[in-house]
Design a protein around this motif. Sequence first.
Motif, PDB file in Angstrom:
ATOM      1  N   LEU A  81       0.804  -1.218   0.000  1.00 33.94           N
ATOM      2  CA  LEU A  81       0.000   0.000   0.000  1.00 33.94           C
ATOM      3  C   LEU A  81       0.843   1.276   0.000  1.00 33.94           C
ATOM      4  CD1 LEU A  81      -2.715  -1.134   2.546  1.00 33.94           C
ATOM      5  CD2 LEU A  81      -2.980  -0.873   0.064  1.00 33.94           C
ATOM      6  N   ILE A  82       2.043   1.190   0.532  1.00 31.75           N
ATOM      7  CA  ILE A  82       2.890   2.375   0.690  1.00 31.75           C
ATOM      8  C   ILE A  82       3.870   2.561  -0.465  1.00 31.75           C
ATOM      9  CG2 ILE A  82       4.651   3.421   2.169  1.00 31.75           C
ATOM     10  CD1 ILE A  82       3.301   1.987   4.518  1.00 31.75           C
ATOM     11  N   VAL A  83       4.164   1.498  -1.212  1.00 30.08           N
ATOM     12  CA  VAL A  83       5.206   1.550  -2.241  1.00 30.08           C
ATOM     13  C   VAL A  83       5.031   2.777  -3.146  1.00 30.08           C
ATOM     14  CG1 VAL A  83       4.025   0.087  -3.962  1.00 30.08           C
ATOM     15  CG2 VAL A  83       6.518   0.136  -3.852  1.00 30.08           C
ATOM     16  N   ASP A  84       6.134   3.451  -3.384  1.00 23.86           N
ATOM     17  CA  ASP A  84       6.199   4.696  -4.166  1.00 23.86           C
ATOM     18  C   ASP A  84       5.554   5.884  -3.458  1.00 23.86           C
ATOM     19  OD1 ASP A  84       7.595   3.436  -6.249  1.00 23.86           O
ATOM     20  OD2 ASP A  84       5.715   2.828  -7.219  1.00 23.86           O
ATOM     21  N   ARG A  85       5.070   5.673  -2.231  1.00 30.33           N
ATOM     22  CA  ARG A  85       4.504   6.760  -1.427  1.00 30.33           C
ATOM     23  C   ARG A  85       5.106   6.753  -0.020  1.00 30.33           C
ATOM     24  NH1 ARG A  85       0.661   4.508  -4.537  1.00 30.33           N
ATOM     25  NH2 ARG A  85      -0.104   3.093  -2.981  1.00 30.33           N
ATOM     26  N   GLU A  86       6.306   6.188   0.102  1.00 28.45           N
ATOM     27  CA  GLU A  86       6.956   6.044   1.399  1.00 28.45           C
ATOM     28  C   GLU A  86       7.111   7.390   2.107  1.00 28.45           C
ATOM     29  OE1 GLU A  86       8.517   2.627  -1.133  1.00 28.45           O
ATOM     30  OE2 GLU A  86       8.216   4.775  -1.425  1.00 28.45           O
ATOM     31  N   LYS A  87       7.558   8.397   1.369  1.00 30.02           N
ATOM     32  CA  LYS A  87       7.798   9.697   2.000  1.00 30.02           C
ATOM     33  C   LYS A  87       6.505  10.296   2.546  1.00 30.02           C
ATOM     34  CE  LYS A  87       9.791  14.248   1.413  1.00 30.02           C
ATOM     35  NZ  LYS A  87      10.408  15.208   0.498  1.00 30.02           N
ATOM     36  N   VAL A  88       5.437  10.202   1.791  1.00 26.13           N
ATOM     37  CA  VAL A  88       4.150  10.746   2.241  1.00 26.13           C
ATOM     38  C   VAL A  88       3.708  10.050   3.523  1.00 26.13           C
ATOM     39  CG1 VAL A  88       1.695  10.977   1.673  1.00 26.13           C
ATOM     40  CG2 VAL A  88       3.435  11.423  -0.065  1.00 26.13           C
ATOM     41  N   PHE A  89       3.723   8.708   3.504  1.00 24.71           N
ATOM     42  CA  PHE A  89       3.278   7.962   4.673  1.00 24.71           C
ATOM     43  C   PHE A  89       4.180   8.189   5.879  1.00 24.71           C
ATOM     44  CE2 PHE A  89       3.576   4.244   7.438  1.00 24.71           C
ATOM     45  CZ  PHE A  89       2.287   4.222   7.926  1.00 24.71           C
ATOM     46  N   LEU A  90       5.489   8.013   5.699  1.00 24.73           N
ATOM     47  CA  LEU A  90       6.397   8.116   6.837  1.00 24.73           C
ATOM     48  C   LEU A  90       6.473   9.539   7.397  1.00 24.73           C
ATOM     49  CD1 LEU A  90       9.208   5.699   5.686  1.00 24.73           C
ATOM     50  CD2 LEU A  90       7.493   5.319   7.461  1.00 24.73           C
ATOM     51  N   SER A  91       6.380  10.542   6.554  1.00 28.36           N
ATOM     52  CA  SER A  91       6.356  11.927   7.049  1.00 28.36           C
ATOM     53  C   SER A  91       5.122  12.143   7.913  1.00 28.36           C
ATOM     54  CB  SER A  91       6.362  12.919   5.888  1.00 28.36           C
ATOM     55  OG  SER A  91       7.553  12.843   5.172  1.00 28.36           O
ATOM     56  N   TRP A  92       3.960  11.695   7.411  1.00 31.95           N
ATOM     57  CA  TRP A  92       2.735  11.837   8.201  1.00 31.95           C
ATOM     58  C   TRP A  92       2.844  11.050   9.500  1.00 31.95           C
ATOM     59  CZ3 TRP A  92      -0.409   7.923   9.886  1.00 31.95           C
ATOM     60  CH2 TRP A  92      -1.531   8.346  10.618  1.00 31.95           C
ATOM     61  N   PHE A  93       3.278   9.786   9.416  1.00 37.07           N
ATOM     62  CA  PHE A  93       3.335   8.925  10.583  1.00 37.07           C
ATOM     63  C   PHE A  93       4.264   9.496  11.650  1.00 37.07           C
ATOM     64  CE2 PHE A  93       5.094   5.361  13.006  1.00 37.07           C
ATOM     65  CZ  PHE A  93       3.932   4.809  13.494  1.00 37.07           C
ATOM     66  N   HIS A  94       5.480   9.821  11.267  1.00 41.34           N
ATOM     67  CA  HIS A  94       6.439  10.334  12.242  1.00 41.34           C
ATOM     68  C   HIS A  94       6.008  11.684  12.804  1.00 41.34           C
ATOM     69  CE1 HIS A  94       9.565   7.303  12.121  1.00 41.34           C
ATOM     70  NE2 HIS A  94       9.331   7.186  10.840  1.00 41.34           N
ATOM     71  N   ASN A  95       5.526  12.557  11.961  1.00 38.46           N
ATOM     72  CA  ASN A  95       5.168  13.891  12.442  1.00 38.46           C
ATOM     73  C   ASN A  95       3.866  13.900  13.235  1.00 38.46           C
ATOM     74  OD1 ASN A  95       7.514  15.008  11.457  1.00 38.46           O
ATOM     75  ND2 ASN A  95       6.603  15.524   9.489  1.00 38.46           N
ATOM     76  N   SER A  96       3.008  12.908  13.048  1.00 41.77           N
ATOM     77  CA  SER A  96       1.787  12.854  13.859  1.00 41.77           C
ATOM     78  C   SER A  96       2.034  12.170  15.194  1.00 41.77           C
ATOM     79  CB  SER A  96       0.661  12.146  13.098  1.00 41.77           C
ATOM     80  OG  SER A  96       0.965  10.785  12.930  1.00 41.77           O
ATOM     81  N   GLU A  97       3.048  11.333  15.274  1.00 36.21           N
ATOM     82  CA  GLU A  97       3.343  10.598  16.494  1.00 36.21           C
ATOM     83  C   GLU A  97       4.446  11.224  17.336  1.00 36.21           C
ATOM     84  OE1 GLU A  97       1.797   7.783  17.688  1.00 36.21           O
ATOM     85  OE2 GLU A  97       0.371   7.977  16.048  1.00 36.21           O
ATOM     86  N   ALA A  98       5.282  12.035  16.716  1.00 30.06           N
ATOM     87  CA  ALA A  98       6.460  12.574  17.403  1.00 30.06           C
ATOM     88  C   ALA A  98       6.102  13.732  18.332  1.00 30.06           C
ATOM     89  CB  ALA A  98       7.487  13.047  16.375  1.00 30.06           C
ATOM     90  N   VAL A  99       6.927  13.925  19.331  1.00 29.33           N
ATOM     91  CA  VAL A  99       6.785  15.079  20.212  1.00 29.33           C
ATOM     92  C   VAL A  99       7.045  16.352  19.408  1.00 29.33           C
ATOM     93  CG1 VAL A  99       7.735  16.259  22.228  1.00 29.33           C
ATOM     94  CG2 VAL A  99       7.394  13.782  22.273  1.00 29.33           C
ATOM     95  N   ASN A 100       8.075  16.313  18.562  1.00 24.62           N
ATOM     96  CA  ASN A 100       8.404  17.425  17.678  1.00 24.62           C
ATOM     97  C   ASN A 100       7.725  17.158  16.336  1.00 24.62           C
ATOM     98  OD1 ASN A 100       9.478  19.288  15.940  1.00 24.62           O
ATOM     99  ND2 ASN A 100      11.610  18.830  16.407  1.00 24.62           N
ATOM    100  N   TRP A 109      14.764  12.894   5.585  1.00 25.61           N
ATOM    101  CA  TRP A 109      14.345  11.914   4.591  1.00 25.61           C
ATOM    102  C   TRP A 109      15.501  11.543   3.662  1.00 25.61           C
ATOM    103  CZ3 TRP A 109      10.737   8.505   3.679  1.00 25.61           C
ATOM    104  CH2 TRP A 109      10.650   7.944   2.419  1.00 25.61           C
ATOM    105  N   LYS A 110      16.196  12.532   3.146  1.00 26.21           N
ATOM    106  CA  LYS A 110      17.283  12.279   2.193  1.00 26.21           C
ATOM    107  C   LYS A 110      18.407  11.452   2.801  1.00 26.21           C
ATOM    108  CE  LYS A 110      16.307  16.397  -0.464  1.00 26.21           C
ATOM    109  NZ  LYS A 110      16.628  17.806  -0.658  1.00 26.21           N
ATOM    110  N   THR A 111      18.677  11.646   4.078  1.00 22.68           N
ATOM    111  CA  THR A 111      19.767  10.891   4.701  1.00 22.68           C
ATOM    112  C   THR A 111      19.324   9.530   5.221  1.00 22.68           C
ATOM    113  OG1 THR A 111      19.416  12.000   6.822  1.00 22.68           O
ATOM    114  CG2 THR A 111      21.072  12.945   5.347  1.00 22.68           C
ATOM    115  N   SER A 112      18.029   9.368   5.528  1.00 21.54           N
ATOM    116  CA  SER A 112      17.578   8.095   6.094  1.00 21.54           C
ATOM    117  C   SER A 112      17.019   7.130   5.056  1.00 21.54           C
ATOM    118  CB  SER A 112      16.536   8.332   7.183  1.00 21.54           C
ATOM    119  OG  SER A 112      15.395   8.956   6.643  1.00 21.54           O
TER     120      SER A 112
END
Length: 136
Positions: A81-100, A109-112
């Motif tokens: 479901l995420i393939v070719d949309r990794e950045k969209v999903f992971l940006s949303w996931f991390h930024n919605s769950e993170a303290v910051n 993203w570019k380094t990880s």
Amino acid sequence: MAKDIHDLVAALQLGPQVNVFGHDMGGMVAYAYAAQFRDQVLTLSILDVPLPGIEPLQYLLKSDRVWHFRFFGNRDVAESLIVDREKVFLSWFHNSEAVNAGAFTDEVWKTSMPANTPLRAQCAVDSNITERFPRT
């Protein structure tokens, strides 16, 4: 996973004993490592995860807050479901769950996630977790 870490510790010749630290789901791996290789663990530190066999775990596994455990626990479904949309999903996931909420920047993203790197993230949580990580 604990055996894999044990093999890595041996290959790197890190000890007769090591300090083990686990954060989040890594805490369960750290716990399993310490339970299986008790005489080779000098200290154990676990942060931000309830341990199997302790009351909060079963409550948390039923919570909407850990929906991603089930999502990633179904092999290949999340990746499909995420393939070719990794950045969209992971940006949303991390930024919605993170303290910051802005922590997952373009620079991060570019380094990880280098270009053309396949996503293979799985969360090995299921209803039998207390059997896989028994209390000792």
